[in-house]
Write a protein that holds these residues in place. Structure first.
Motif, PDB file in Angstrom:
ATOM      1  N   SER A 125       1.012  -2.356  -2.793  1.00  0.00           N
ATOM      2  CA  SER A 125       0.703  -1.572  -1.593  1.00  0.00           C
ATOM      3  C   SER A 125      -0.769  -1.214  -1.459  1.00  0.00           C
ATOM      4  CB  SER A 125       1.498  -0.268  -1.596  1.00  0.00           C
ATOM      5  OG  SER A 125       2.873  -0.531  -1.553  1.00  0.00           O
ATOM      6  N   SER A 185      -2.976  -4.805  -0.413  1.00  0.00           N
ATOM      7  CA  SER A 185      -2.872  -4.626   1.059  1.00  0.00           C
ATOM      8  C   SER A 185      -1.485  -4.875   1.623  1.00  0.00           C
ATOM      9  CB  SER A 185      -3.845  -5.572   1.795  1.00  0.00           C
ATOM     10  OG  SER A 185      -5.149  -5.451   1.323  1.00  0.00           O
ATOM     11  N   LEU A 186      -0.440  -4.664   0.837  1.00  0.00           N
ATOM     12  CA  LEU A 186       0.902  -4.978   1.341  1.00  0.00           C
ATOM     13  C   LEU A 186       1.836  -3.758   1.376  1.00  0.00           C
ATOM     14  CD1 LEU A 186       1.488  -8.565  -0.115  1.00  0.00           C
ATOM     15  CD2 LEU A 186       1.481  -7.896   2.294  1.00  0.00           C
ATOM     16  N   ALA A 187       1.290  -2.609   1.783  1.00  0.00           N
ATOM     17  CA  ALA A 187       2.124  -1.407   1.879  1.00  0.00           C
ATOM     18  C   ALA A 187       3.317  -1.629   2.811  1.00  0.00           C
ATOM     19  CB  ALA A 187       1.286  -0.226   2.369  1.00  0.00           C
ATOM     20  N   GLY A 188       3.104  -2.417   3.877  1.00  0.00           N
ATOM     21  CA  GLY A 188       4.173  -2.650   4.855  1.00  0.00           C
ATOM     22  C   GLY A 188       5.268  -3.572   4.364  1.00  0.00           C
ATOM     23  N   MET A 189       5.045  -4.212   3.205  1.00  0.00           N
ATOM     24  CA  MET A 189       5.973  -5.240   2.707  1.00  0.00           C
ATOM     25  C   MET A 189       6.897  -4.742   1.610  1.00  0.00           C
ATOM     26  SD  MET A 189       6.239  -8.584   3.552  1.00  0.00           S
ATOM     27  CE  MET A 189       7.937  -8.096   3.756  1.00  0.00           C
TER      28      MET A 189
END
Lengths: 357, 357
Positions: free
Chosen positions: A209, A213-217
């Motif tokens: 996250s 950069s993958l907090a939305g995933m």
């Protein structure tokens, strides 16, 4: 409240995440998100997930993703567990390892989800105080008195504990689990993943996250001895067989593979962090030496007036009104401080303009 | 096993999902997946998720998706909860509502995850027997003696319970929760979602994995009175704030919006189900009247020979060797039966060819 709630539900004080306000003019420095997008390779991998993959259940054991993580960190597949964000991994680990009837040791100022999990599972806590300078001393933990968890770097201070200090604690603390929560470790702290084969009671959690950069995933990972990973798998497979969906597995693999993009965005964040630290210090703020993607800054009080709002709270409110979101806690030892996530250099310039105004 | 496992971990017997073997020549009729891909609109929505959305945390309350579901089912936003597959919703609901110290009532032949959750949370069970014809009689449940859960249609039988019978039970059972697990309800059973505003103790769970072809995406939904939904939210927010990622939220909304595609694939599955049922019956199989995307079929025994493998097990193994995967349980009352997911009409023809061979 209703008669259908069990005592468990009634007794909970759920975690409250940072405000998710959005809009064109909002500068969002309140939830430690990465200001840079995920790698273009990640976006490509997501676009390439086929409809045939989506109609089927994902691999419940996420083997390909775990193999990529194992190779990247130089451990074996059996040392890697993945989950729906590192929060889910913590939730499973608390249930798997901390419900042994002994009090769990964690810092007084730390990630505020820990006491929530303790509430959920009726785990007693043994709170360990930070030092006067907000650092976390490993010597405050009592070896073998109960399991231990702390973030490295700690939140919201951003201060890191050196690997050697954790190693020293592990030499003495051998009877229960030690969980190092490395959510922010890729921004400057020394990871202890390399120690998981030396200590059968060391569990390390990380997340996609922040640095990735993958907090939305929703993707988190844990490293540990084979038997700890098997314990997590048993609890996971008694709760939800497939918490990591097929798209998240593909995105995770692509993120691991594009290492140069990852390293480059990390160094940009570190550069902005250093710049912001310097700027705030030059304006009279005290700023702790951060190893995370946020900084913890004490707002200078012009003249102390008893009974007034802390200057930090006033600044927090003024920034919010101007569309700059940061995080503030009205709690002992925190009420003069703001936690500010590191944005792009443009975000941080605008923050300074707002502070100056 | 290790000294670091708590008694909780040691005592678990985790759920075992159906085999996920794949390959060009495999006909996978063992995990009740949809043979048709999700709507092209869903694929478009996934491809359109921006990198800026992915770097941020998703909406923890999934408001847009819940609004779409509320409008589709004619209930209010406050009556809708979403989670990481309906399994996660069940896991949260068991903790929220079934840990009241009373024995949970559920059928003896049913979804095999229920006893796993009971194990995980130390919930006592009160097992209710199916009738001789494998139907589930609502009169077997003891009103107000403890919470109740059953799937409608039931698994692995595929037999549905009429809405009126559930309504009659709800009139008497008012003191604890009744959870109707409608994972397969869109294939012919009567949903009771429309009753959630009449009964404050009625909770209904559904999934996007079966009728909506999104097993790979992990999306489930629950409907209930506002206070039950709030109870689920409290437990969710004490476990993992963001179990439904941004891509899954977008995919779910697109799926709800393309209703004609959904309805069309459902009717294709129902057509294949009817054809397969007829074909198997003409070959001497007993087939229960399914309202699901699978059928439950008793394999004819040529001549009963004591001590031999059941004919169903032999057929299961032969089909598996030929690349046709179905599900078999060597358990009392089930050992003569196969559960066969409904594939495309071509899949089902090949199944018949294999059976004839």
């Amino acid at each position: 409240m209703t008669k259908f709630w069990t005592d468990t539900v009634k007794g909970l004080t759920p975690y409250v995440p940072g405000e998710q306000r959005s809009g064109d003019n909002i500068i969002k420095l309140n939830t430690n998100e990465n200001p840079y997008p995920p790698s273009p390779e990640v976006m490509r991998a997501i676009g390439n997930v086929s409809s045939d993959v989506l109609r089927r259940y994902p691999d419940p054991e996420s083997v390909e993703l775990r193999e990529a993580l194992a190779a990247y960190h130089g451990v074996a597949l059996e040392n890697v567990f993945v989950g729906n964000g590192s929060d889910e991994i913590l939730a499973l680990a608390f249930l798997a390892f901390f419900t042994d009837g002994k009090a769990l040791q964690y810092p007084d100022i730390t990630y505020s989800f820990y006491p929530v999990y303790c509430d959920l599972y009726s785990i007693e806590s043994q709170i360990v105080s930070l030092e006067a300078d907000y650092s976390l001393s490993m010597e405050r933990f009592v070896p073998n008195a109960g399991s231990i968890i702390f973030p490295n770097p700690n939140a919201p201070t951003g201060l890191a504990t050196p690997r050697d200090s954790i190693d020293t604690l592990l030499k003495k603390h051998t009877e229960q689990v030690l969980l190092v929560d490395e959510a922010y470790a890729d921004l400057g702290a020394q990871s202890v993943v390399s120690l998981v084969n030396e200590y059968p009671n060391l569990l390390v959690s990380q997340t996609f996250s922040k640095g990735r950069s993958l907090a939305g995933m929703r993707l988190g990972v844990a490293f540990g001895d084979k038997s700890l990973i098997e314990g997590l798998q048993r609890v996971k497979n008694s709760f939800n067989s497939y918490p990591v969906d097929a798209v998240a597995q593909a995105a995770g693999i692509a993120s691991i593979e594009d290492d140069s993009y990852y390293k480059q965005t990390l160094s940009q964040i570190i550069e902005s962090r250093d710049w912001t630290t310097e700027q705030l210090r030059s304006r009279g703020f005290e700023v702790l030496a951060s190893s995370a993607n946020f900084i913890f800054a004490r707002v200078p009080r012009p003249t102390k007036v008893d009974g007034c709002e802390p200057a930090a709270h006033e600044l927090f409110q003024r920034l919010s009104a101007a569309g700059v979101l940061v995080r503030y806690w009205k709690k002992p030892r925190l009420e003069d401080w703001l936690r500010i996530s590191i944005g792009t250099s443009s975000d941080m310039s605008k923050l300074m303009d707002c502070i100056d105004a």
